[in-house]
Design an enzyme around this catalytic site. Structure first.
Site, PDB file in Angstrom:
ATOM      1  N   ASN A  93       8.406  -1.034   2.955  1.00 54.27           N
ATOM      2  CA  ASN A  93       8.853  -0.322   1.753  1.00 54.27           C
ATOM      3  C   ASN A  93      10.368  -0.352   1.576  1.00 54.27           C
ATOM      4  O   ASN A  93      10.922   0.478   0.849  1.00 54.27           O
ATOM      5  CB  ASN A  93       8.338   1.121   1.777  1.00 54.27           C
ATOM      6  CG  ASN A  93       6.854   1.135   1.490  1.00 54.27           C
ATOM      7  OD1 ASN A  93       6.400   0.581   0.494  1.00 54.27           O
ATOM      8  ND2 ASN A  93       6.099   1.714   2.391  1.00 54.27           N
ATOM      9  N   ARG A 104       4.745   0.157   9.699  1.00 54.66           N
ATOM     10  CA  ARG A 104       4.427  -0.521   8.422  1.00 54.66           C
ATOM     11  C   ARG A 104       5.314  -0.016   7.288  1.00 54.66           C
ATOM     12  O   ARG A 104       5.496  -0.698   6.278  1.00 54.66           O
ATOM     13  CB  ARG A 104       2.933  -0.323   8.090  1.00 54.66           C
ATOM     14  CG  ARG A 104       2.525  -1.077   6.834  1.00 54.66           C
ATOM     15  CD  ARG A 104       1.026  -1.215   6.673  1.00 54.66           C
ATOM     16  NE  ARG A 104       0.720  -1.876   5.410  1.00 54.66           N
ATOM     17  CZ  ARG A 104      -0.454  -2.381   5.082  1.00 54.66           C
ATOM     18  NH1 ARG A 104      -1.456  -2.311   5.931  1.00 54.66           N
ATOM     19  NH2 ARG A 104      -0.646  -2.961   3.914  1.00 54.66           N
ATOM     20  N   GLU A 127      10.011  -9.443  -3.438  1.00 57.72           N
ATOM     21  CA  GLU A 127       9.204  -8.986  -2.293  1.00 57.72           C
ATOM     22  C   GLU A 127       9.211 -10.038  -1.166  1.00 57.72           C
ATOM     23  O   GLU A 127       9.196  -9.700   0.014  1.00 57.72           O
ATOM     24  CB  GLU A 127       7.758  -8.712  -2.716  1.00 57.72           C
ATOM     25  CG  GLU A 127       7.591  -7.580  -3.717  1.00 57.72           C
ATOM     26  CD  GLU A 127       7.527  -6.181  -3.079  1.00 57.72           C
ATOM     27  OE1 GLU A 127       7.764  -6.050  -1.855  1.00 57.72           O
ATOM     28  OE2 GLU A 127       7.251  -5.225  -3.827  1.00 57.72           O
ATOM     29  N   HIS A 165      10.422   2.897  -6.530  1.00 61.53           N
ATOM     30  CA  HIS A 165       9.300   3.587  -7.185  1.00 61.53           C
ATOM     31  C   HIS A 165       9.807   4.604  -8.195  1.00 61.53           C
ATOM     32  O   HIS A 165       9.241   4.761  -9.281  1.00 61.53           O
ATOM     33  CB  HIS A 165       8.421   4.295  -6.143  1.00 61.53           C
ATOM     34  CG  HIS A 165       7.497   3.364  -5.410  1.00 61.53           C
ATOM     35  ND1 HIS A 165       7.169   3.508  -4.077  1.00 61.53           N
ATOM     36  CD2 HIS A 165       6.835   2.259  -5.832  1.00 61.53           C
ATOM     37  CE1 HIS A 165       6.349   2.541  -3.721  1.00 61.53           C
ATOM     38  NE2 HIS A 165       6.134   1.764  -4.760  1.00 61.53           N
ATOM     39  N   HIS A 217       7.672  -4.248 -11.206  1.00 61.54           N
ATOM     40  CA  HIS A 217       7.784  -3.615  -9.888  1.00 61.54           C
ATOM     41  C   HIS A 217       8.891  -4.282  -9.047  1.00 61.54           C
ATOM     42  O   HIS A 217       9.756  -3.604  -8.481  1.00 61.54           O
ATOM     43  CB  HIS A 217       6.426  -3.684  -9.183  1.00 61.54           C
ATOM     44  CG  HIS A 217       6.449  -3.195  -7.777  1.00 61.54           C
ATOM     45  ND1 HIS A 217       6.599  -1.853  -7.457  1.00 61.54           N
ATOM     46  CD2 HIS A 217       6.386  -3.851  -6.590  1.00 61.54           C
ATOM     47  CE1 HIS A 217       6.605  -1.720  -6.143  1.00 61.54           C
ATOM     48  NE2 HIS A 217       6.477  -2.919  -5.597  1.00 61.54           N
ATOM     49  N   LYS A 275      -4.555  -3.133   1.727  1.00 63.24           N
ATOM     50  CA  LYS A 275      -4.494  -1.959   0.857  1.00 63.24           C
ATOM     51  C   LYS A 275      -5.195  -2.307  -0.462  1.00 63.24           C
ATOM     52  O   LYS A 275      -4.847  -3.293  -1.105  1.00 63.24           O
ATOM     53  CB  LYS A 275      -3.046  -1.567   0.555  1.00 63.24           C
ATOM     54  CG  LYS A 275      -2.359  -0.871   1.715  1.00 63.24           C
ATOM     55  CD  LYS A 275      -0.987  -0.383   1.288  1.00 63.24           C
ATOM     56  CE  LYS A 275      -0.256   0.293   2.429  1.00 63.24           C
ATOM     57  NZ  LYS A 275       1.119   0.681   2.047  1.00 63.24           N
ATOM     58  N   HIS A 326      11.824   0.397  -1.778  1.00 65.32           N
ATOM     59  CA  HIS A 326      10.787   1.049  -2.584  1.00 65.32           C
ATOM     60  C   HIS A 326      11.030   2.543  -2.781  1.00 65.32           C
ATOM     61  O   HIS A 326      10.464   3.133  -3.696  1.00 65.32           O
ATOM     62  CB  HIS A 326       9.405   0.835  -1.967  1.00 65.32           C
ATOM     63  CG  HIS A 326       8.889  -0.566  -2.131  1.00 65.32           C
ATOM     64  ND1 HIS A 326       9.544  -1.659  -1.603  1.00 65.32           N
ATOM     65  CD2 HIS A 326       7.804  -1.060  -2.768  1.00 65.32           C
ATOM     66  CE1 HIS A 326       8.867  -2.755  -1.895  1.00 65.32           C
ATOM     67  NE2 HIS A 326       7.809  -2.421  -2.603  1.00 65.32           N
ATOM     68  N   LYS A 351       4.984 -10.142   6.975  1.00 67.25           N
ATOM     69  CA  LYS A 351       4.126  -9.024   6.575  1.00 67.25           C
ATOM     70  C   LYS A 351       2.922  -8.909   7.516  1.00 67.25           C
ATOM     71  O   LYS A 351       2.541  -7.809   7.919  1.00 67.25           O
ATOM     72  CB  LYS A 351       3.670  -9.149   5.111  1.00 67.25           C
ATOM     73  CG  LYS A 351       2.772  -7.985   4.738  1.00 67.25           C
ATOM     74  CD  LYS A 351       2.718  -7.586   3.310  1.00 67.25           C
ATOM     75  CE  LYS A 351       1.855  -6.307   3.194  1.00 67.25           C
ATOM     76  NZ  LYS A 351       1.606  -5.875   1.849  1.00 67.25           N
ATOM     77  N   ARG A 375     -21.088   0.737   0.259  1.00 62.62           N
ATOM     78  CA  ARG A 375     -20.182   1.208   1.344  1.00 62.62           C
ATOM     79  C   ARG A 375     -19.408   0.051   1.993  1.00 62.62           C
ATOM     80  O   ARG A 375     -18.997   0.134   3.143  1.00 62.62           O
ATOM     81  CB  ARG A 375     -20.940   1.975   2.424  1.00 62.62           C
ATOM     82  CG  ARG A 375     -21.613   3.219   1.916  1.00 62.62           C
ATOM     83  CD  ARG A 375     -21.873   4.221   3.023  1.00 62.62           C
ATOM     84  NE  ARG A 375     -22.525   5.388   2.459  1.00 62.62           N
ATOM     85  CZ  ARG A 375     -23.847   5.496   2.304  1.00 62.62           C
ATOM     86  NH1 ARG A 375     -24.626   4.517   2.714  1.00 62.62           N
ATOM     87  NH2 ARG A 375     -24.353   6.574   1.765  1.00 62.62           N
ATOM     88  N   GLU A 421      -0.518   2.143   8.462  1.00 58.95           N
ATOM     89  CA  GLU A 421       0.773   2.728   8.096  1.00 58.95           C
ATOM     90  C   GLU A 421       1.028   4.071   8.776  1.00 58.95           C
ATOM     91  O   GLU A 421       1.384   5.063   8.133  1.00 58.95           O
ATOM     92  CB  GLU A 421       0.887   2.861   6.571  1.00 58.95           C
ATOM     93  CG  GLU A 421       2.329   3.021   6.119  1.00 58.95           C
ATOM     94  CD  GLU A 421       2.490   2.831   4.618  1.00 58.95           C
ATOM     95  OE1 GLU A 421       2.594   1.666   4.200  1.00 58.95           O
ATOM     96  OE2 GLU A 421       2.521   3.825   3.902  1.00 58.95           O
TER      97      GLU A 421
HETATM   98  N1  GLY Z   1       3.188  -2.865   0.008  1.00 60.13           N
HETATM   99  C1  GLY Z   1       3.451  -2.295   1.243  1.00 60.13           C
HETATM  100  C2  GLY Z   1       2.334  -2.411   2.220  1.00 60.13           C
HETATM  101  O1  GLY Z   1       1.428  -3.204   2.042  1.00 60.13           O
HETATM  102  O2  GLY Z   1       2.338  -1.685   3.179  1.00 60.13           O
END
Ligand code: GLY
Length: 373
Positions: free
Chosen positions: A257, A253, A197, A264, A277, A155, A260, A239, A133, A249
């Site tokens: 994107n 946040r 990026e 995407h 990407h 993430k 993106h 960032k 966990r 997010e």
């Molecule tokens: N790649 C976008 C973020 O980390 O929110």
């Protein structure tokens, strides 16, 4: 002139102390360290409650992993080989990493160190999130995309057959080491694609960085350590500030994107692998700049400055432009809410907004006319 790791200029750069950037506060503190020569001093920065580490890396990150192993010495409990292909970022791979960790006698106070690109840090971070966990982990990105984006912000996840990153968790690494020397063996195409990026972060959040890094584009492309350090540190700062303001997010946040929404769709419509990407994001930014000119008041000179950098990072392969194919993927965008597509636009360099009123048709039209030359 290309300045190698032993060049005079680089020696001056490596003498400086690394910059410390906080990405999240307690209870899951996450700190990025940005500096030249950090891999050799990894033991000073990587964190493990027990002092023991599981070192996970793919063959492509062999040199960086060896430097981290030397630095950690006997604190390395086990080494785990990772397949870093996007197609291997699966639940089955996560289970294999967990199997290896359990077979090595991992305890819940041990920590992973993921050395590699975004696939590696996403996958190993995900295993760290679910093993017992949640155990601690650290990220040592070895790609520009990992340094500017994937390893920063907590993430983690794996792909599902129905889409990228559909299974995941927010689980920030305790430490992230951003060392431009870890890029030494990165192929040129990946190096350039990931830089999209880094410049994106400057365009959404730091006009001074965008101006400086724009002016030093040729030094950045020559892998000058000073120029890379300036861009990567600035990108991580932007960032980190965005993530600190909205870790899960809920709203702001989403500005990360930028490029993106269409990016995407271009990546998926072309079949993953046709475009990197970052290349898809570059095209997505070119389209977002068109829409930003019309809807957000972006000036012609700011639009040109963004396009000039994108053109310098390229040339990138032509994307899929067929509106029927793109429509299908745009309509499925994971960031779409009941209100509509979350379109990130620039009102000026350094300032991004989220506009949920841009019709899908407008993106398709921008995709038809977008240009990177
Ligand atoms: N790649 C976008 C973020 O980390 O929110």
């Amino acid at each position: 002139m290309k300045r190698g790791p032993t060049g005079e200029k680089n020696e001056a750069v490596s003498a400086a102390a690394p910059e410390r950037i906080s990405v999240s506060g307690p209870p899951h503190e996450s700190t990025a360290w940005v500096g030249v020569g950090l891999l050799e001093r990894a033991a000073e920065y990587l964190r493990s409650p027990s002092g023991r580490f599981l070192l996970a890396a793919p063959p492509a990150a062999r040199a960086a992993a060896a430097a981290v192993r030397r630095a950690l010495g006997t604190a390395v409990l086990a080494e785990i080989a990772i397949d870093d292909a996007e197609s291997a970022k699966t639940l089955a791979s996560a289970e294999r990493v967990a199997d290896a960790a359990l077979a090595a006698g991992t305890r819940r106070d041990d920590a992973f160190v993921a050395v590699g690109g975004g696939v590696v840090t996403d996958l190993v971070g995900f295993v760290a999130a679910i093993l017992f966990r949640g155990v601690a982990w650290n990220a040592v990105p070895t790609t520009t995309a990992g340094m500017a984006d994937a390893a920063i912000g907590g993430k983690t996840g794996v792909n599902h057959r129905l889409g990228k990153n559909l299974l995941g968790a927010f689980h920030p690494p305790g430490a992230i080491l951003v060392d431009p020397r870890a890029l030494a063996t990165l192929p040129e195409r990946d190096f350039r694609a990931g830089l999209v990026e880094a410049y994106k972060d400057a365009w959404i959040g730091d006009p001074a960085l965008a101006a400086r890094a724009g002016a030093r584009l040729s030094d950045v492309l020559e892998r000058d350590e000073g120029a890379l350090l300036e861009l990567l540190a600035g990108s991580v700062r932007v960032k980190a500030a965005v993530v600190l303001s909205d870790p899960k997010e809920g709203g702001r946040r989403r500005i990360l994107n930028f490029g993106h929404t269409l990016g995407h769709a271009l990546e998926a419509a072309g079949g993953f692998g046709a475009l990197r990407h970052g290349e898809a994001v570059a095209w997505g930014i070119a389209a977002a700049v068109e829409i930003s000119r019309r809807r957000a008041g972006l000036s012609a000179s700011d639009a040109d400055a963004v396009r000039r950098v994108l053109a310098g990072l390229g040339p990138f392969p032509e994307p899929e432009r067929d509106p029927r194919r793109l429509r299908e993927y745009l309509a499925r965008d994971k960031k779409t809410t009941a209100r509509g597509l979350a379109s990130v636009l620039l009102d000026r360099i350094g300032s991004a907004i989220v506009d949920e009123t841009v019709p899908l048709e407008e993106w398709l039209e921008a995709a038809r006319i977008m240009s990177l030359s």
